[in-house]
Write a protein that holds these residues in place. Structure first.
Motif, PDB file in Angstrom:
ATOM      1  N   LEU A  25     -10.059   2.968  23.042  1.00 39.45           N
ATOM      2  CA  LEU A  25     -10.968   1.829  22.998  1.00 39.45           C
ATOM      3  C   LEU A  25     -11.345   1.367  24.401  1.00 39.45           C
ATOM      4  N   SER A  26     -10.404   1.408  25.324  1.00 43.89           N
ATOM      5  CA  SER A  26     -10.698   0.997  26.699  1.00 43.89           C
ATOM      6  C   SER A  26     -11.738   1.909  27.340  1.00 43.89           C
ATOM      7  N   SER A  27     -11.739   3.179  26.977  1.00 47.62           N
ATOM      8  CA  SER A  27     -12.729   4.106  27.515  1.00 47.62           C
ATOM      9  C   SER A  27     -14.140   3.698  27.101  1.00 47.62           C
ATOM     10  N   VAL A  28     -14.259   3.220  25.873  1.00 46.77           N
ATOM     11  CA  VAL A  28     -15.570   2.761  25.398  1.00 46.77           C
ATOM     12  C   VAL A  28     -15.949   1.443  26.065  1.00 46.77           C
ATOM     13  N   LEU A  29     -14.994   0.517  26.136  1.00 42.02           N
ATOM     14  CA  LEU A  29     -15.275  -0.784  26.735  1.00 42.02           C
ATOM     15  C   LEU A  29     -15.603  -0.670  28.220  1.00 42.02           C
ATOM     16  N   ALA A  30     -15.118   0.387  28.869  1.00 36.74           N
ATOM     17  CA  ALA A  30     -15.334   0.548  30.306  1.00 36.74           C
ATOM     18  C   ALA A  30     -16.711   1.117  30.643  1.00 36.74           C
TER      19      ALA A  30
END
Length: 317
Positions: free
Chosen positions: A118-123
């Motif tokens: 999820l952090s990869s998408v949010l980044a």
């Protein structure tokens, strides 16, 4: 020195990730020893081991952000990004399913892999912003849980956010707040590294560091397989090694025994005598350890039944 990195993968990043893999294996091995009562220390709540575990998770998230920034320095290669995202997300789903069947009371619903995915998408929106802006947002994400929480986020569908008032029961909890802030900090760091990579990150590893770097390149498969292997090995060893009894296990046995006894209609005095007798006879007949471990054979179960009947009779006299 080159001003930009000619490839997304820097050898030094692999070494750092491999070191995190080694630390992860050490932690899980120690956790398994405690799970099978082979050591007395409370791994989950001990200050050193809590810091050790958080340091490992933080390292993986930081490096995931660095890697994302490096692999997208010339623009997002969407097929590559989506392939990477699907692999990590699929692995996270496997962890959830596997732990749900193995440990349904504390299964992993949002652990380190879920957070990385999820952090990869949010980044993504931060990949072209100035690093200082990304660092400011990262700091806000890290600090928000310290100043704000709400019981609405304790609801199961929202526990992944990390702004609730109570910690859920799970074996790995890495919610978006604050942990995604570390991934964002990694993105900012990766942007800076891409401009002028330090020499220790570009140097090809040799000897032991080459082995560690290889583990870093295979960190996801190692993560998925190492714990089942460790648990099988430690569990097998626990069958032969002496049990290190936790301090509260005898107390829990007595409480449970007396509650069951009184629920059957016996008086508190009879139940106290019965449970004291049962515990003493179980220990004397070498049945306490297999009973605590839940590994009684059919013959041992009959012995436990006979002890229970004998102690019940003595308690009523």
């Amino acid at each position: 020195m080159r001003e930009t990195v000619s490839r997304a993968r820097l050898p030094g990043i692999d070494v750092l990730r491999g070191a995190a893999v080694a630390a992860m294996i050490i932690y899980h091995f120690t956790w398994d020893l405690r799970f099978f009562n082979l050591i007395a220390i409370d791994i989950v709540h001990h200050p050193f081991w809590m810091a050790f575990a958080r340091g490992i998770a933080g390292t993986f998230l930081l490096l995931s952000g660095v890697s994302l920034a490096l692999m997208t320095q010339d623009g997002v290669d969407w097929p590559k990004f989506l392939r990477r995202l699907s692999v990590v997300s699929g692995a996270a789903l496997l962890v959830t399913i596997g732990t749900y069947f193995a440990m349904p009371d504390s299964y992993i619903f949002f652990g380190i892999l879920h957070c990385i995915a999820l952090s990869s998408v949010l980044a993504l929106p931060f990949l072209r912003l100035p690093p200082v802006v990304t660092l400011l947002v990262a700091a806000a994400v890290l600090l928000l849980p310290q100043v704000f929480s709400d019981p609405h986020f304790d609801a199961p569908p929202l526990r992944w956010v990390g702004l609730g008032t109570a910690l859920p029961r799970t074996n790995d909890y890495v919610p978006v707040f604050p942990w995604s802030g570390i991934a964002l900090a990694g993105v900012a760091l990766g942007r800076l590294i891409a401009r002028r990579p330090p020499a220790f990150l570009t140097k090809e590893p040799s000897g032991a560091s080459a082995f560690i770097a290889r583990a870093g390149r295979w960190s996801l498969p190692i993560y998925l397989v190492h714990q089942p292997i460790l648990m099988a090995l430690v569990g097998a060893a626990a069958l032969a090694l002496p049990l290190h009894e936790p301090e509260n296990i005898a107390q829990e046995f007595r409480q449970s025994c007396q509650q069951s006894c009184m629920a059957a209609g016996e008086s508190a005095g009879i139940c106290a005598r019965y449970c004291t007798c049962a515990e003493a006879d179980l220990r004397q007949n070498n049945l306490w350890t297999p009973l605590v471990r839940g590994r009684l054979t059919a013959d041992q179960q009959q012995q436990v039944g006979a002890i229970a009947a004998q102690c019940q009779g003595q308690a009523r006299r």
